[in-house]
Design a protein around this motif. Sequence first.
Motif, short mmCIF file in Angstrom:
data_model
loop_
_atom_site.label_atom_id
_atom_site.label_comp_id
_atom_site.label_asym_id
_atom_site.label_seq_id
_atom_site.Cartn_x
_atom_site.Cartn_y
_atom_site.Cartn_z
N PRO A 251 0.83 -1.22 0.00
CA PRO A 251 0.00 0.00 0.00
C PRO A 251 0.86 1.27 0.00
CG PRO A 251 0.10 -0.93 2.20
CD PRO A 251 0.79 -1.92 1.30
N THR A 252 0.21 2.36 -0.35
CA THR A 252 0.86 3.66 -0.29
C THR A 252 0.72 4.24 1.11
OG1 THR A 252 0.43 4.09 -2.63
CG2 THR A 252 0.90 6.00 -1.23
N THR A 253 1.83 4.68 1.68
CA THR A 253 1.82 5.23 3.04
C THR A 253 2.53 6.58 3.08
OG1 THR A 253 3.87 4.06 3.61
CG2 THR A 253 1.78 2.93 4.09
N ASP A 254 2.25 7.33 4.13
CA ASP A 254 2.91 8.62 4.35
C ASP A 254 4.04 8.40 5.35
OD1 ASP A 254 3.75 11.17 4.92
OD2 ASP A 254 1.78 11.93 5.52
N PRO A 255 5.28 8.48 4.92
CA PRO A 255 6.39 8.19 5.83
C PRO A 255 6.55 9.21 6.95
CG PRO A 255 7.23 9.10 3.79
CD PRO A 255 5.76 8.88 3.59
N TYR A 256 5.89 10.36 6.82
CA TYR A 256 5.96 11.39 7.86
C TYR A 256 4.85 11.25 8.91
CZ TYR A 256 9.26 13.81 4.80
OH TYR A 256 10.36 14.14 4.02
N ASP A 257 3.96 10.31 8.70
CA ASP A 257 2.83 10.14 9.61
C ASP A 257 3.30 9.44 10.89
OD1 ASP A 257 0.46 9.79 10.91
OD2 ASP A 257 -0.48 8.55 9.35
N ARG A 258 3.30 10.17 12.00
CA ARG A 258 3.69 9.62 13.29
C ARG A 258 2.49 9.48 14.23
NH1 ARG A 258 8.39 9.14 14.96
NH2 ARG A 258 7.81 9.78 17.08
N SER A 259 1.29 9.56 13.66
CA SER A 259 0.09 9.50 14.50
C SER A 259 -0.27 8.09 14.92
CB SER A 259 -1.10 10.15 13.77
OG SER A 259 -1.39 9.44 12.57
N GLN A 260 0.31 7.09 14.25
CA GLN A 260 0.07 5.70 14.61
C GLN A 260 1.40 5.03 14.95
OE1 GLN A 260 -3.01 4.30 14.79
NE2 GLN A 260 -3.91 6.26 14.19
N GLY A 261 1.39 4.22 15.98
CA GLY A 261 2.61 3.51 16.34
C GLY A 261 2.93 2.42 15.34
N ILE A 262 4.19 2.10 15.22
CA ILE A 262 4.60 1.03 14.30
C ILE A 262 3.95 -0.28 14.71
CG2 ILE A 262 6.56 -0.33 13.48
CD1 ILE A 262 8.27 2.12 13.67
N GLU A 263 3.86 -0.49 15.99
CA GLU A 263 3.31 -1.76 16.48
C GLU A 263 1.83 -1.91 16.15
OE1 GLU A 263 4.55 0.61 18.30
OE2 GLU A 263 3.16 1.24 19.86
N GLU A 264 1.15 -0.83 15.83
CA GLU A 264 -0.27 -0.88 15.53
C GLU A 264 -0.55 -1.17 14.07
OE1 GLU A 264 -2.12 2.67 16.93
OE2 GLU A 264 -0.96 2.69 18.79
N ASP A 265 0.49 -1.10 13.24
CA ASP A 265 0.28 -1.27 11.80
C ASP A 265 0.15 -2.73 11.40
OD1 ASP A 265 2.49 1.47 10.99
OD2 ASP A 265 0.38 1.43 11.56
N GLY A 266 0.76 -3.61 12.18
CA GLY A 266 0.73 -5.01 11.80
C GLY A 266 1.72 -5.31 10.69
N GLU A 267 1.84 -6.55 10.34
CA GLU A 267 2.76 -6.96 9.29
C GLU A 267 2.17 -6.67 7.91
OE1 GLU A 267 5.81 -8.13 9.50
OE2 GLU A 267 5.78 -7.96 11.70
N GLU A 268 2.88 -5.95 7.11
CA GLU A 268 2.42 -5.62 5.76
C GLU A 268 3.02 -6.62 4.77
OE1 GLU A 268 0.25 -3.51 5.08
OE2 GLU A 268 0.18 -2.13 6.79
N GLU A 269 2.20 -7.04 3.84
CA GLU A 269 2.67 -7.94 2.80
C GLU A 269 3.22 -7.11 1.65
OE1 GLU A 269 2.97 -11.17 2.78
OE2 GLU A 269 2.15 -11.37 4.80
N GLY A 270 4.43 -7.37 1.29
CA GLY A 270 5.03 -6.66 0.17
C GLY A 270 5.61 -5.34 0.58
N CYS A 271 6.33 -4.74 -0.34
CA CYS A 271 7.00 -3.46 -0.12
C CYS A 271 6.14 -2.37 -0.76
CB CYS A 271 8.39 -3.49 -0.74
SG CYS A 271 9.33 -1.98 -0.54
N GLY A 272 5.74 -1.38 0.04
CA GLY A 272 4.81 -0.37 -0.46
C GLY A 272 5.52 0.85 -1.04
N THR A 273 4.72 1.82 -1.39
CA THR A 273 5.21 3.10 -1.93
C THR A 273 4.91 4.20 -0.92
OG1 THR A 273 3.12 3.49 -3.08
CG2 THR A 273 4.86 2.36 -4.31
N VAL A 274 5.53 5.33 -1.12
CA VAL A 274 5.31 6.46 -0.22
C VAL A 274 4.58 7.57 -0.95
CG1 VAL A 274 7.29 5.96 1.25
CG2 VAL A 274 7.61 7.37 -0.77
N SER A 275 3.77 8.30 -0.21
CA SER A 275 2.96 9.37 -0.82
C SER A 275 3.77 10.65 -1.00
CB SER A 275 1.74 9.65 0.05
OG SER A 275 2.14 10.02 1.37
N ARG A 276 4.88 10.76 -0.27
CA ARG A 276 5.74 11.94 -0.40
C ARG A 276 7.10 11.62 0.21
NH1 ARG A 276 3.11 16.14 4.08
NH2 ARG A 276 2.60 14.59 5.67
N VAL A 277 8.11 12.38 -0.24
CA VAL A 277 9.44 12.23 0.34
C VAL A 277 9.93 13.56 0.88
CG1 VAL A 277 10.04 10.26 -1.07
CG2 VAL A 277 10.58 12.57 -1.88
#
Length: 388
Positions: A362-388
Amino acid sequence: MAERPSEESKPGSGEGHDGSSIPDEEWEKFVRDSEREIAGSAPKEPSARARMVTERLRQQEARGELPEGWRTGPAGRDMEGRAARRRGLWAIIGVPVALAVVVVAMKPSLLPGDPFGTGGPETAAASPLPAETAAPTAPPSSADPETPTLDRPFAGSPALRWADGEAGIALPKATPVGTLSKAQVEQALRQTKSLLVDANLDPATLRGEHPETALGVIEPGQTDLLGLLNTSLRTPDEKHDPLTMFSRFDPAETRLVGDVVKTRGRMTFKPGEQGSVAVHADYTFVYPLVQTNGSPEVTRTIVRRALDAELSDPTKYQVTPGKITVLRYDQEIGNSACDVYDGYLHPDFSTTEPTGAPPSGPTTDPYDRSQGIEEDGEEEGCGTVSRV
């Protein structure tokens, strides 16, 4: 009172050098004396002498017998000349100055140093953010869509307002926890910071060198963890990936732009199990990068790390005093090649072919710190970023 002038001093009874009846110096003195006498009598009723002089001057002026400019004198003529010159000068420079005033009034930021203290939008946008004390409730707002450059590598990024490097890892105020003193809790916080700094900010580590300081703060009794990390640094592969703990870039491929890595996050602590203090760290690091092939294109890689560590009471447990036990470490990486396990981060540049497998997640925002990493769960595959 002055006596009536003799016939010889009247106009027409002599010849000045310019043809007038009285020499210039005497005539000007006479006029000045007469005017002073008239002015000095105000507001009294003018004397007969003053009325006589005034009437004579009026009649002589009507007959054209007075010198040109006698009322203003040389000083007045000189002032009039200067005024004319000023008007001429304004005709030359007035329009450009007026235009400059209008432009500065519309955009005061054009003046160096913001002398009017306007603090325009660009100044406000770049002002540092206060330290993060709790998880944000939403991702950072979108910044202006600026292209990063060698001079401004964080242009267009929310990280522009983040702290620089180690300054972004601010330690909370230590307090005693259980049987551990304030000094021991502070030591746990400092050791956790040392691990984060050496693993993610030290220039040698970023160039791919061995992170001795980071490895040195870990409890020596954690032989499995230390063995795994050392193997991943020596011979990286899919099961031994140093990027799970360390940020590293291939010096033959990319280099940092400047010496600033932007950092944002927070560190907290609480009582842990078995007479320990548990430390939780959650930080995001933003790396501006350029290729070593000479291309001026600048991109950014964003790495977020979560780390849980503890420091136990050495009087109660078999631990090395001053060392921390790593309980958990995790990461999210934005803008790096997928499924490449050579031990380096590989940012994507628009001017080169992408490295690794095509993104499939999935596409994610790498600057988004509103959710903890532990809450995201295991993602299948390598995603893209919405901005750099």
